[in-house]
Write an enzyme that holds these catalytic residues in place. Structure first.
Site, PDB file in Angstrom:
ATOM      1  N   THR A  50     -90.398   7.930  69.511  1.00 53.95           N
ATOM      2  CA  THR A  50     -89.666   6.678  69.734  1.00 53.95           C
ATOM      3  C   THR A  50     -88.260   6.682  69.130  1.00 53.95           C
ATOM      4  OG1 THR A  50     -90.628   5.716  67.740  1.00 53.95           O
ATOM      5  CG2 THR A  50     -91.780   5.299  69.820  1.00 53.95           C
ATOM      6  N   THR A  56     -94.659  10.662  67.867  1.00 54.72           N
ATOM      7  CA  THR A  56     -95.814  10.055  67.200  1.00 54.72           C
ATOM      8  C   THR A  56     -97.007   9.924  68.135  1.00 54.72           C
ATOM      9  OG1 THR A  56     -94.379   8.861  65.711  1.00 54.72           O
ATOM     10  CG2 THR A  56     -96.556   7.941  66.007  1.00 54.72           C
TER      11      THR A  56
END
Ligand code: ASP
EC number: 3.5.1.1
Length: 367
Positions: free
Chosen positions: A131, A51
């Site tokens: 993540t 991300t």
């Protein structure tokens, strides 16, 4: 502007290709930055995607965007403050969502990071990462690198295009930590949301919010205040943290280890199916402190006796210690995904039963 060591074209091809081939060693294309200042630490940033390199169609979109869309040069150029604390250079190692990271890629990554850490002119390393599996990569690096210099893994929960994107500040904080002498000899760290955490126990606790990386029991190492690291303790490492030398390990050498989940009425046949598929080890995500159903235990015992399958019990609870079980090793304080890499690396290193017990039971010190 940016000193870049690029894997030419690799980022784009990795985003599409499946399965992902292990990338070759980076082609060094150092170029003049005009910003270089010999008094600042040289920090190498390995970008893998996620991300933090993600791009969405609108500024209020924080799910369903494309992870791994922006290159390392764009990430570095977006944060000119990096030059206040370091001479950053970038390696486009991969550009994928972190669910696409593999054991083979991690082997390649740790070998490249080790080579970078071994250079006297490099003061620290940062890895940018999605993540979702960041804790797996950070843990793997922690137990396979030989290092005193700071190594920081960083990601973000909001794509670069979102309002209040957290990627730029997280990257600046990560590079600042990597450039800080106070961050040496602390093992691999995870920096997100103003917290500095040890990679060994930290886990992703929240699927959506920026305040996600935590280890409730072991706590944080420190805090970021005004982009400065404040450590709570003198440098320390987790008790019993192992080291596995994989500097010469081939990309496909790590054995298959699969993870099973424990639940009421679990299907005992899944364990045998994993072994038939090639698994040399199993992580059983047990109920409570590692409990498994009676029919399930019988099936596991048979696999140990007939195939020599290595079995490690972990827990489906957020925290806690799992002790040695009748049909396998206890994973100690490791969660299933961390126990999995530990078992893969131990099997690869040829650990016998005694060493396995010592490995998994040494994660605490009662002395
Ligand atoms: N799907 C993303 C990834 O893990 C999520 C993130 O980076 O937060 O690559």
């Amino acid at each position: 502007m940016v000193s870049i060591k690029l894997l030419l074209g690799l980022g784009a091809s990795l985003a599409l290709a499946s399965p992902i081939p292990a990338p070759p060693s980076p082609v060094l294309l150092g170029r003049e930055t005009g910003h270089f200042n010999a008094s600042r630490p040289n920090i190498t940033i390995f970008a893998t995607g996620g991300t933090i390199a993600g791009s969405a169609g609108s500024s209020d979109q924080t799910t369903g965007y494309e992870a791994g869309a922006l290159g390392v040069e764009v990430l570095i150029d977006a944060v000119p403050q990096l030059w206040n604390v370091s001479n950053p250079s970038g390696v486009q190692f991969a550009n994928v969502g972190s669910s696409e990271m593999t054991p083979a890629l991690l082997l390649n990554l740790t070998q490249q990071v080790q080579a970078e850490l071994d250079k006297p002119e490099v003061q620290g390393v940062v890895v940018t990462h999605g993540t979702d599996t960041l804790e797996e990569t950070a843990f793997f690096l922690d137990v396979t690198l030989r290092f005193d210099k700071p190594v920081v893994v960083v990601g973000s929960m909001r794509p670069a295009t979102a309002i209040s994107a957290d990627g730029p500040i997280n990257l600046l904080e990560a590079v600042t930590v990597a450039a800080s002498p106070a961050a040496a000899r602390r093992g691999v760290m995870v920096v997100l949301n103003d917290r500095i955490a040890s990679a060994y126990y930290t886990t992703k606790t929240q699927a959506n919010a920026p305040d996600t990386f935590k280890s409730a029991e072991q706590g944080f190492l420190g805090y970021m205040l005004d982009i400065k690291p404040i450590f709570y303790f003198e440098p320390a490492l987790p008790v019993g943290r192992p080291y596995f030398n994989v500097t010469a390990t081939e990309a496909d050498a790590l054995p298959q280890v699969d993870v099973l989940y424990g639940y009421q009425g679990l299907d005992p046949k899944l364990a045998a199916a994993a072994v038939a598929d090639g698994a040399k080890g199993l992580i059983c995500t047990g109920m409570g402190a590692g409990s498994w159903t009676k029919p399930g235990q019988k099936a596991l015992k048979q696999l140990v006796e007939e195939h020599g399958t290595a079995i490690v019990f972990s827990r489906r609870t957020t925290d806690g210690y799992v002790d040695t079980q009748s049909v396998g090793y206890g994973g100690g304080f490791l969660n299933p995904q961390k126990a999995r890499y530990t078992l893969m690396l131990a099997l690869n290193a040829g650990y016998d039963e005694e060493k396995m017990h010592a490995l998994f039971e040494s994660q605490s010190s009662s002395a």
